[in-house]
Design a protein around this motif. Structure first.
Motif: not given
Ligand SMILES: *Cc1c(COP(=O)(O)O)cnc(C)c1O
Length: 400
Positions: A38-45, A280-285
């Motif tokens: 996890f390194g992107g928008a995961e926390w925000t979303f 989580l999926g949106c951020a991961q993608l």
């Protein structure tokens, strides 16, 4: 550590350990087979879900994740589900699989493939896999069907059981696309509905087209060990708008749209993916292309390291395909004399988590009595496959 240094089995294990160490470096703790990243928008979303209260079965991230998956895979309809096995179950229903039918599936697969067939009250009919892709062997399947099946009134019928063989589930093992050209031609010839178990192949292309586009319906998984994770989750993919509509209906309890009445018009399933997981999926993608690039680099490093290990083959992406290299795989030599245990022992003891392939489906107690083809290819592969640590974090993020 290699106490029996003169034993050729231990010698092979030693060579493999040296190659793995040259790629991953020394380690004092266990390097997992595949870790989520996890390194992107995961926390925000995810925080957005908590802040707004939209954590459960409806919400903006569910719709967005479905749109994003369709855009990424090029499949027109993506319906997210609670897990990959649930998506496969709905695939089988939409393929028209009925109680008592047989469904062709590889013996060399994760148990979820066979379980989904059992959930549809059908019987798995296990077929063999080949060593180039680890997917269903089209040539051997053709030979098997010629022996055991007959086309009758537009249906493929098993001559000894009398059951209709309704569908063929193919699987893209460890992310390597199977021989889709030959297998889809075979499915056409034998009047079988083709289903792709693409649980492991998000990001993998066959002839430049994302896996999941050739089957009438296909399934993805976002379990914690997969290339993209939503904690747990899956998706059904289809290019047929009517099947897409049916998939959404069946996975959301078959509720009929109404202002406030709760009315359901068939036995549906609560297979929805919660908004929290979809976030989580949106951020991961968004980060998937970056993860794919690093996994490809890791695979190239393994490939180079294993070039000098006699008899051991690093499994490359099949010709015409681009693999996501979800799990990096080596094949031990055919005449290895039971080295698998030694190799796994040596790698795991040295901190490199390594695993064999799944126990073949026809050896599991609930599936021993199922019809099956000759499985010599799968049986050989089961003694030769070793999966190596494959997390994207094992390669530094490329400078952007
Ligand atoms: C992971 C996986 C599944 C099932 O996915 P879940 O999300 O764990 O239910 C099905 N088939 C294959 C080949 C898999 O690897």
């Amino acid at each position: 550590m290699l106490a029996r240094g003169s034993d050729p089995k231990s010698e092979l294990a030693g060579h493999i350990l040296t190659a793995v160490r040259s790629v991953l470096g020394g380690t004092s703790s266990l390097i997992p087979l595949h870790e989520p990243e996890f390194g992107g928008a995961e926390w925000t979303f995810v925080k957005d879900c908590l802040d707004t209260g939209w954590v459960s079965s409806v919400g903006g991230y569910v719709d967005r994740f479905e749109r994003d998956l369709a855009a990424f895979t090029g499949v027109s309809h993506a319906i997210v589900t609670a897990n990959g096995t649930a998506a496969l179950h709905i695939c089988l229903i939409l393929a028209g699989v009925k109680a008592g039918d047989e469904v062709l599936a590889p013996a060399l697969t994760f148990v979820g493939t066979a379980n989904a067939i059992a959930y549809a009250s059908a019987t798995p009919h296990f077929v063999d896999s080949e060593s180039r892709t680890l997917g269903v062997d089209a040539e051997r399947l053709e030979a098997h069907l010629s022996q055991v099946a007959i086309l009758k009134g537009g249906r493929c019928v098993n001559r000894s059981t009398g059951a209709t063989i309704r569908a063929l589930v193919v699987m893209h093992a460890f992310g390597h696309p199977c021989d889709l050209d030959a297998l889809s031609a075979l499915a056409d010839r034998w009047k079988l509905v083709l289903i792709e178990d693409a649980a492991e192949s998000l990001g993998s292309l066959h002839n430049g087209v994302h896996t999941g586009n050739v089957g009438r319906v296909s399934a993805l998984s976002f379990n914690g060990n997969k290339i993209l994770t939503t904690g747990g989750g899956g998706a059904l993919l289809t290019n047929d708008p009517e099947l897409g509509r049916r998939a959404k209906h069946l996975t959301t309890t078959a509720r009929v749209a109404d202002r406030w009445n709760f009315r359901h018009d068939e036995v549906g399933y609560n297979y929805r993916l919660p908004n929290l997981n979809a976030a989580l999926g949106c951020a991961q993608l968004e980060r998937l292309p970056n993860m794919l690039a690093r996994k490809r680099l890791l695979a190239e490093r393994y490939a180079a390291a294993f070039e000098t290990v006699p008899g051991v083959e690093f499994l490359r992406e099949p010709a015409g395909s681009a693999s996501n290299y979800w799990l990096n795989t080596i094949l031990l030599p055919e005449d290895h004399d039971d080295a698998l245990g030694d190799v796994l022992e040596t790698l795991n003891a040295s901190g490199y988590m390594s695993r064999p392939v799944w126990t073949l489906m026809h050896l599991l107690p609930m599936y021993v009595a199922c019809p099956r083809a000759d499985l010599a290819g799968s049986e050989s592969l089961a003694t030769r496959v070793v999966n190596l640590p494959s997390s994207p974090r094992l390669v530094d993020a490329p400078a952007s």
